[in-house]
Write a protein that holds these residues in place. Structure first.
Motif, PDB file in Angstrom:
ATOM      1  N   ALA A 141      16.960  78.618  63.043  1.00 27.60           N
ATOM      2  CA  ALA A 141      17.822  79.347  63.986  1.00 27.60           C
ATOM      3  C   ALA A 141      19.251  79.462  63.450  1.00 27.60           C
ATOM      4  O   ALA A 141      19.983  80.390  63.802  1.00 27.60           O
ATOM      5  CB  ALA A 141      17.830  78.651  65.344  1.00 27.60           C
ATOM      6  N   ARG A 142      19.635  78.532  62.576  1.00 25.71           N
ATOM      7  CA  ARG A 142      20.998  78.543  62.011  1.00 25.71           C
ATOM      8  C   ARG A 142      21.221  79.718  61.060  1.00 25.71           C
ATOM      9  O   ARG A 142      22.347  80.159  60.866  1.00 25.71           O
ATOM     10  CB  ARG A 142      21.285  77.242  61.266  1.00 25.71           C
ATOM     11  N   ILE A 143      20.131  80.212  60.439  1.00 28.03           N
ATOM     12  CA  ILE A 143      20.277  81.287  59.455  1.00 28.03           C
ATOM     13  C   ILE A 143      19.529  82.560  59.842  1.00 28.03           C
ATOM     14  O   ILE A 143      19.659  83.579  59.165  1.00 28.03           O
ATOM     15  CB  ILE A 143      19.802  80.828  58.061  1.00 28.03           C
ATOM     16  N   ASP A 144      18.735  82.488  60.899  1.00 28.25           N
ATOM     17  CA  ASP A 144      17.948  83.648  61.336  1.00 28.25           C
ATOM     18  C   ASP A 144      18.887  84.771  61.782  1.00 28.25           C
ATOM     19  O   ASP A 144      19.587  84.638  62.792  1.00 28.25           O
ATOM     20  CB  ASP A 144      17.040  83.231  62.492  1.00 28.25           C
ATOM     21  N   SER A 184      21.602  90.154  53.986  1.00 25.74           N
ATOM     22  CA  SER A 184      22.063  90.113  52.597  1.00 25.74           C
ATOM     23  C   SER A 184      22.143  88.703  52.013  1.00 25.74           C
ATOM     24  O   SER A 184      22.033  88.518  50.803  1.00 25.74           O
ATOM     25  CB  SER A 184      23.435  90.791  52.477  1.00 25.74           C
ATOM     26  N   ALA A 185      22.349  87.689  52.850  1.00 19.89           N
ATOM     27  CA  ALA A 185      22.472  86.318  52.346  1.00 19.89           C
ATOM     28  C   ALA A 185      21.151  85.852  51.737  1.00 19.89           C
ATOM     29  O   ALA A 185      20.069  86.206  52.211  1.00 19.89           O
ATOM     30  CB  ALA A 185      22.899  85.376  53.467  1.00 19.89           C
ATOM     31  N   LYS A 186      21.258  85.061  50.678  1.00 22.15           N
ATOM     32  CA  LYS A 186      20.067  84.571  49.988  1.00 22.15           C
ATOM     33  C   LYS A 186      19.151  83.803  50.944  1.00 22.15           C
ATOM     34  O   LYS A 186      17.932  83.968  50.927  1.00 22.15           O
ATOM     35  CB  LYS A 186      20.481  83.683  48.821  1.00 22.15           C
ATOM     36  N   GLY A 187      19.737  82.953  51.791  1.00 15.73           N
ATOM     37  CA  GLY A 187      18.945  82.186  52.736  1.00 15.73           C
ATOM     38  C   GLY A 187      18.198  83.071  53.716  1.00 15.73           C
ATOM     39  O   GLY A 187      17.049  82.795  54.065  1.00 15.73           O
ATOM     40  N   ALA A 188      18.851  84.148  54.179  1.00 13.92           N
ATOM     41  CA  ALA A 188      18.221  85.064  55.127  1.00 13.92           C
ATOM     42  C   ALA A 188      17.056  85.807  54.479  1.00 13.92           C
ATOM     43  O   ALA A 188      16.001  85.993  55.097  1.00 13.92           O
ATOM     44  CB  ALA A 188      19.246  86.056  55.660  1.00 13.92           C
ATOM     45  N   ARG A 189      17.223  86.216  53.209  1.00 16.27           N
ATOM     46  CA  ARG A 189      16.149  86.918  52.511  1.00 16.27           C
ATOM     47  C   ARG A 189      14.953  86.000  52.264  1.00 16.27           C
ATOM     48  O   ARG A 189      13.794  86.408  52.420  1.00 16.27           O
ATOM     49  CB  ARG A 189      16.662  87.495  51.190  1.00 16.27           C
ATOM     50  N   SER A 190      15.249  84.762  51.901  1.00 21.92           N
ATOM     51  CA  SER A 190      14.175  83.794  51.688  1.00 21.92           C
ATOM     52  C   SER A 190      13.436  83.516  52.992  1.00 21.92           C
ATOM     53  O   SER A 190      12.199  83.443  53.030  1.00 21.92           O
ATOM     54  CB  SER A 190      14.764  82.501  51.125  1.00 21.92           C
ATOM     55  N   PHE A 191      14.201  83.387  54.080  1.00 23.56           N
ATOM     56  CA  PHE A 191      13.616  83.164  55.408  1.00 23.56           C
ATOM     57  C   PHE A 191      12.714  84.332  55.796  1.00 23.56           C
ATOM     58  O   PHE A 191      11.598  84.127  56.289  1.00 23.56           O
ATOM     59  CB  PHE A 191      14.744  83.001  56.429  1.00 23.56           C
ATOM     60  N   LEU A 192      13.160  85.566  55.543  1.00 25.94           N
ATOM     61  CA  LEU A 192      12.370  86.738  55.896  1.00 25.94           C
ATOM     62  C   LEU A 192      11.060  86.760  55.119  1.00 25.94           C
ATOM     63  O   LEU A 192       9.995  87.055  55.684  1.00 25.94           O
ATOM     64  CB  LEU A 192      13.163  88.018  55.620  1.00 25.94           C
ATOM     65  N   GLY A 193      11.130  86.440  53.823  1.00 25.15           N
ATOM     66  CA  GLY A 193       9.913  86.422  53.030  1.00 25.15           C
ATOM     67  C   GLY A 193       8.905  85.419  53.560  1.00 25.15           C
ATOM     68  O   GLY A 193       7.704  85.705  53.644  1.00 25.15           O
ATOM     69  N   GLU A 194       9.382  84.255  53.944  1.00 23.69           N
ATOM     70  CA  GLU A 194       8.498  83.228  54.486  1.00 23.69           C
ATOM     71  C   GLU A 194       7.927  83.667  55.837  1.00 23.69           C
ATOM     72  O   GLU A 194       6.750  83.404  56.138  1.00 23.69           O
ATOM     73  CB  GLU A 194       9.261  81.912  54.636  1.00 23.69           C
TER      74      GLU A 194
END
Length: 230
Positions: free
Chosen positions: A61-64, A85-95
């Motif tokens: 929820a902190r990065i979603d 655009s943030a790396k964490g957000a893109r990684s989260f989306l892929g997962e």
């Protein structure tokens, strides 16, 4: 669907309603998530439980971007309009996609009583054009359903629904009834034989009396309390 939800008396029935609504709209997923002023949470959702557990364990929820974006917004939002655009957000989306979420999403943020915040999200696997057609046709329905869900969950959890502070006038009821049936403001003004500026006065007055956060919320509350019938 409104009548089905109005008969719900338990949170389990709200969960069933969410699952049925997902099927009616042929969506991948539908989610209702609420957080009250003390941090208490409730969710009715169709996500795979393994993904839900992973989401909670990792504190996503902190990065979603959906959660973070909706917390700052008052209007419904297509997920593609959010910042991924943030790396964490893109990684989260892929997962998330690997866990069964679709590539399209639409969320409705809701501000409730005493600092309560909720989000209703729908999710699908389809092309951009198909999704644009779906949200264009269903956005008004999703707005009303989102507020119905929130009002019902608050009622079941023991938070009384907020009724009108004063009775609505016949013109205010006519206005909300026409809005609920899908008419636009220009057509409503013409039907009631008033100017659009006068129409705005009726809408704002009804919102104030109902304690609603926006026009759609006012329509949902009027329907929920039986003040108008469509």
């Amino acid at each position: 669907m409104q009548e089905v939800l109005s008969r719900a008396t338990t949170l389990e029935e709200v969960q069933t309603f969410v699952e049925d609504l997902r099927d009616v709209y042929d969506l991948e997923h539908l989610v209702y998530h609420s957080v009250n002023s003390t941090g208490g949470q409730y969710a009715a959702l169709t996500y795979d439980q393994e993904w839900v557990q992973r989401y909670l364990e990792q504190g996503y929820a902190r990065i979603d971007p959906v959660v973070q974006g909706c917390y700052r917004k008052f209007q419904p939002t297509d997920w593609k309009a959010l910042d991924w655009s943030a790396k964490g957000a893109r990684s989260f989306l892929g997962e998330a996609v690997e866990s069964g979420l679709g590539n399209q999403g639409f969320s409705v943020p809701i501000r409730g009583p005493s600092g309560q915040f909720a989000v209703v999200s729908v999710n699908h696997k389809c092309t951009d054009d198909t999704w644009a057609n779906f949200t264009g046709e269903r956005a008004a329905d999703l707005l009303l359903i989102s507020h119905y869900l929130n009002e019902k969950a608050l009622q079941i959890e023991g938070n009384p629904e907020r009724g009108p502070t004063r009775a609505l006038s016949p013109r205010e009821k006519d206005t909300l009834c026409l809005l609920a049936s899908g008419a636009n403001r220009a057509n409503i003004a013409e039907t009631l034989k008033i100017s659009e500026s006068t129409l705005r006065v009726y809408i704002e007055s009804a919102r104030f009396k109902l304690g609603a956060t926006n026009t759609t919320h006012a329509v949902a509350m009027a329907l929920t309390h039986g003040l108008i019938v469509v």
